[in-house]
Design a protein around this motif. Structure first.
Motif, PDB file in Angstrom:
ATOM      1  N   UNK A 279       0.831  -1.199   0.000  1.00  0.00           N
ATOM      2  CA  UNK A 279       0.000   0.000   0.000  1.00  0.00           C
ATOM      3  C   UNK A 279       0.868   1.251   0.000  1.00  0.00           C
ATOM      4  N   UNK A 280       1.919   1.248   0.819  1.00  0.00           N
ATOM      5  CA  UNK A 280       2.820   2.400   0.888  1.00  0.00           C
ATOM      6  C   UNK A 280       3.502   2.646  -0.456  1.00  0.00           C
ATOM      7  N   UNK A 281       3.890   1.562  -1.120  1.00  0.00           N
ATOM      8  CA  UNK A 281       4.538   1.682  -2.420  1.00  0.00           C
ATOM      9  C   UNK A 281       3.565   2.185  -3.474  1.00  0.00           C
ATOM     10  N   UNK A 282       2.366   1.580  -3.503  1.00  0.00           N
ATOM     11  CA  UNK A 282       1.373   1.950  -4.510  1.00  0.00           C
ATOM     12  C   UNK A 282       0.920   3.400  -4.356  1.00  0.00           C
ATOM     13  N   UNK A 283       0.766   3.850  -3.109  1.00  0.00           N
ATOM     14  CA  UNK A 283       0.245   5.191  -2.851  1.00  0.00           C
ATOM     15  C   UNK A 283       1.337   6.244  -2.717  1.00  0.00           C
ATOM     16  N   UNK A 284       2.596   5.795  -2.720  1.00  0.00           N
ATOM     17  CA  UNK A 284       3.688   6.739  -2.519  1.00  0.00           C
ATOM     18  C   UNK A 284       3.631   7.397  -1.158  1.00  0.00           C
ATOM     19  N   UNK A 285       3.276   6.610  -0.137  1.00  0.00           N
ATOM     20  CA  UNK A 285       3.083   7.157   1.210  1.00  0.00           C
ATOM     21  C   UNK A 285       4.424   7.534   1.833  1.00  0.00           C
ATOM     22  N   UNK A 286       4.520   8.769   2.252  1.00  0.00           N
ATOM     23  CA  UNK A 286       5.707   9.245   2.948  1.00  0.00           C
ATOM     24  C   UNK A 286       5.247  10.031   4.176  1.00  0.00           C
ATOM     25  N   UNK A 287       4.951   9.315   5.237  1.00  0.00           N
ATOM     26  CA  UNK A 287       4.455   9.947   6.466  1.00  0.00           C
ATOM     27  C   UNK A 287       5.274   9.443   7.648  1.00  0.00           C
ATOM     28  N   UNK A 288       6.591   9.410   7.485  1.00  0.00           N
ATOM     29  CA  UNK A 288       7.447   8.885   8.551  1.00  0.00           C
ATOM     30  C   UNK A 288       7.316   9.706   9.836  1.00  0.00           C
ATOM     31  N   UNK A 289       6.910  10.970   9.705  1.00  0.00           N
ATOM     32  CA  UNK A 289       6.726  11.793  10.899  1.00  0.00           C
ATOM     33  C   UNK A 289       5.521  11.340  11.708  1.00  0.00           C
ATOM     34  N   UNK A 290       4.644  10.528  11.073  1.00  0.00           N
ATOM     35  CA  UNK A 290       3.444  10.056  11.763  1.00  0.00           C
ATOM     36  C   UNK A 290       3.526   8.593  12.159  1.00  0.00           C
ATOM     37  N   UNK A 291       4.160   7.759  11.342  1.00  0.00           N
ATOM     38  CA  UNK A 291       4.182   6.316  11.628  1.00  0.00           C
ATOM     39  C   UNK A 291       5.567   5.701  11.512  1.00  0.00           C
ATOM     40  N   UNK A 292       6.583   6.492  11.480  1.00  0.00           N
ATOM     41  CA  UNK A 292       7.934   5.940  11.475  1.00  0.00           C
ATOM     42  C   UNK A 292       8.170   4.976  10.336  1.00  0.00           C
ATOM     43  N   UNK A 293       8.384   3.699  10.691  1.00  0.00           N
ATOM     44  CA  UNK A 293       8.765   2.688   9.703  1.00  0.00           C
ATOM     45  C   UNK A 293       7.587   1.884   9.156  1.00  0.00           C
ATOM     46  N   UNK A 294       6.359   2.311   9.412  1.00  0.00           N
ATOM     47  CA  UNK A 294       5.164   1.574   8.966  1.00  0.00           C
ATOM     48  C   UNK A 294       5.185   0.133   9.472  1.00  0.00           C
ATOM     49  N   UNK A 295       5.598  -0.059  10.719  1.00  0.00           N
ATOM     50  CA  UNK A 295       5.695  -1.394  11.304  1.00  0.00           C
ATOM     51  C   UNK A 295       4.353  -1.828  11.882  1.00  0.00           C
ATOM     52  N   UNK A 296       3.916  -3.031  11.492  1.00  0.00           N
ATOM     53  CA  UNK A 296       2.669  -3.589  12.003  1.00  0.00           C
ATOM     54  C   UNK A 296       2.897  -4.153  13.409  1.00  0.00           C
ATOM     55  N   UNK A 297       2.176  -3.620  14.397  1.00  0.00           N
ATOM     56  CA  UNK A 297       2.260  -4.105  15.780  1.00  0.00           C
ATOM     57  C   UNK A 297       1.289  -5.241  16.041  1.00  0.00           C
ATOM     58  N   UNK A 298       0.078  -5.138  15.458  1.00  0.00           N
ATOM     59  CA  UNK A 298      -0.936  -6.153  15.721  1.00  0.00           C
ATOM     60  C   UNK A 298      -2.039  -6.050  14.663  1.00  0.00           C
ATOM     61  N   UNK A 299      -2.858  -7.115  14.609  1.00  0.00           N
ATOM     62  CA  UNK A 299      -3.991  -7.181  13.684  1.00  0.00           C
ATOM     63  C   UNK A 299      -5.189  -7.737  14.451  1.00  0.00           C
ATOM     64  N   UNK A 300      -6.383  -7.227  14.141  1.00  0.00           N
ATOM     65  CA  UNK A 300      -7.593  -7.807  14.731  1.00  0.00           C
ATOM     66  C   UNK A 300      -8.708  -7.829  13.697  1.00  0.00           C
ATOM     67  N   UNK A 301      -9.687  -8.703  13.918  1.00  0.00           N
ATOM     68  CA  UNK A 301     -10.920  -8.711  13.137  1.00  0.00           C
ATOM     69  C   UNK A 301     -11.908  -7.791  13.842  1.00  0.00           C
ATOM     70  N   UNK A 302     -12.558  -6.917  13.092  1.00  0.00           N
ATOM     71  CA  UNK A 302     -13.554  -6.002  13.659  1.00  0.00           C
ATOM     72  C   UNK A 302     -14.945  -6.543  13.365  1.00  0.00           C
ATOM     73  N   UNK A 303     -15.714  -6.820  14.416  1.00  0.00           N
ATOM     74  CA  UNK A 303     -17.062  -7.364  14.268  1.00  0.00           C
ATOM     75  C   UNK A 303     -18.117  -6.274  14.438  1.00  0.00           C
ATOM     76  N   UNK A 304     -19.260  -6.452  13.752  1.00  0.00           N
ATOM     77  CA  UNK A 304     -20.418  -5.613  13.987  1.00  0.00           C
ATOM     78  C   UNK A 304     -20.361  -4.208  13.445  1.00  0.00           C
ATOM     79  N   UNK A 305     -19.500  -3.936  12.460  1.00  0.00           N
ATOM     80  CA  UNK A 305     -19.325  -2.581  11.942  1.00  0.00           C
ATOM     81  C   UNK A 305     -20.090  -2.411  10.649  1.00  0.00           C
TER      82      UNK A 305
END
Length: 488
Positions: A279-305
């Motif tokens: 996604x970062x490559x496709x969108x040319x995302x450069x927001x290191x001031x907001x998310x640093x290295x774009x490192x995934x900490x965790x994932x969850x399934x969202x129910x009922x949305x």
């Protein structure tokens, strides 16, 4: 209804107009006396119907059906629209049907395919725009722009497709009519005023864009918004740290908590890290001031949305913020993309927004100038997902808190926001002619145009009332425990 069962899966194939598609066509034999044969569904016939109506033929569209014929049409359309969820016995499918039964406004929101099949092929003479596809008072709101700053605009692009501009105005008008009735308990006279404000807001803004060409600069922010929207900005604001810890994080801050809405699936971090990187490559995302290295900490399934998408896969991905202390983390939503409810129903057009998530991402890129940089399209294990940032201030208005006066003011601002989205169709979209003056001209005489929108709104809302009553009765008797299929 004849032709349905609780235990046999459909051999039909849906695609195009139906939003949930089967990947294969199956042949089954129930008994020797009643073979189940291949069924192509109603998608192709509706596509042909759109072309025939747009060409001027006098044909009876489904909105003119009545009695049992109309009831069967509603039932079959909802079965088709939720085929995958029904076949998979998804808990979310029954939750959605319960929600649709609970209020007419929810029924309106969750049955876009039914709404647009009633409009099949109509307004072929009107200018084409990149239409939002699902305009109603709760699909406008506050969200982050590319810098993470809150703005107010249209905020749901799941149905985006190129269509006559009137399709968005008509769905928006019906949405305001039903919402003002159910959430505001307003009279028909008051609702007529609200619809007038919505359409006048659209036409005033479109006229201004035609004259001044400011559509790429006029995003609503707190400093240039009317009071009703400033209040929304103020109510939506929440500090990121408080938002993360109160709504999402487990006690250590290392990942998502587990509850009725959030189901951690930490084992999928590697899979979603690859998706974030792409996604970062496709969108040319450069927001290191907001998310640093774009490192995934965790994932969850969202129910009922959601309403229309209730029961479809939805994931939240937690990205580690620069401070690494769980106070500035970012959450990216992955929601399974669906075929637009308008697909195959609009008058034929040479403009194409693409398919599934690519189409949704195109809609956001065009209609929300300077919008969320995380809005995009990603395929994971053969399934198409749209992505966007969840933000502390991503919010829509509480309709039950609007007074009679603020309903009208809110409708006017939403009309302006919709006009801006449409006006960008020839700047950032694929429309190759000057949209704004064409639309202004098409709406003349103005009073007649507004009265026609009101007539459409009243007729559609009255039909919706009957459809909802029939749906509730059908739901109680198990009509949506199975899907349609053909015996012979």
């Amino acid at each position: 209804m004849a032709g349905s069962t609780n235990n046999t899966k459909s051999n039909g194939k849906t695609g195009g107009t139906g939003k949930e598609q089967s990947s294969t066509t199956r042949k089954e034999t129930v008994t020797k006396a009643a073979p189940v044969i291949k069924s192509e569904g109603r998608v192709g016939s509706f596509r042909t119907l759109a072309e025939r109506i747009a060409s001027g033929e006098q044909i009876v569209p489904p909105r003119q059906l009545s009695g049992l014929d109309r009831r069967n049409h509603v039932r079959s359309t909802l079965r088709e629209d939720h085929q995958t969820r029904i076949e998979e016995r998804s808990a979310g499918a029954r939750d959605k049907f319960k929600k649709l039964a609970g209020s007419r406004f929810s029924f309106f929101r969750g049955t876009a395919l039914l709404f647009y099949r009633d409009m099949v092929g109509s307004d072929a003479h009107m200018p084409t725009v990149l239409a939002l596809g699902d305009v109603h008072p709760e699909n406008f709101g506050v969200m982050p722009n590319k810098e993470g700053v809150p703005i107010f605009s249209v905020n749901d692009f799941d149905e985006a497709v190129y269509a006559p501009f009137t399709w968005d105005i008509k769905r928006g008008a019906v949405g305001f009519w039903v919402g003002a009735q159910e959430e505001g308990d307003l009279s028909r006279k008051q609702r007529r005023k609200i619809i007038r404000h919505f359409v006048n807001g659209y036409l005033d803004a479109m006229t201004d864009f035609a004259e001044n060409e400011t559509e790429k600069k006029d995003a609503f922010q707190r400093n240039n918004s009317p009071k009703v929207i400033k209040r929304l900005f103020d109510e939506a604001w929440e500090e990121r740290k408080d938002w993360l810890w109160s709504d999402y994080l487990e006690p250590t801050g290392r990942g998502f908590r587990a509850d009725d809405e959030l189901e951690p699936v930490s084992s999928q971090k590697e899979k979603f890290q690859k998706a974030i990187d792409k996604l970062a490559k496709d969108n040319g995302i450069d927001v290191t001031h907001r998310v640093g290295e774009l490192k995934v900490k965790d994932v969850c399934i969202r129910h009922g949305q959601g309403t229309a998408s209730l029961g479809l896969p939805r994931y939240y991905v937690l990205l580690e913020g620069p401070s690494k202390n769980a106070t500035d983390d970012i959450i990216i939503e992955f929601k399974r993309a669906r075929t637009s409810a308008l697909e195959g129903l609009t008058p034929p057009t040479e403009f194409n927004a693409g398919t599934e998530a690519d189409r949704i991402a195109h809609g956001q890129a065009v209609q929300l100038a300077h919008g969320d940089v995380f809005y995009g399209a990603i395929e994971i294990e053969g399934t198409s997902f749209m992505t966007r940032e969840r933000a502390p201030f991503r919010d829509d208005i509480d309709l039950d808190e609007l007074s009679k006066k603020t309903w009208r003011k809110y409708a006017y601002v939403c009309g302006q926001a919709l006009a801006q989205a449409h006006a960008l169709s020839d700047d950032l979209g694929r429309v190759d002619y000057d949209v704004e003056p064409s639309i202004v001209s098409a709406c003349q005489p103005r009073e007649l145009f507004i009265e026609d929108i009101l007539r459409f709104t009243v007729e559609t809302a009255d039909r919706l009332k009957t459809d909802h009553i029939d749906f509730i009765e059908d739901f109680k008797t198990g009509a949506f425990d199975s899907i349609d299929f053909v015996y012979r």
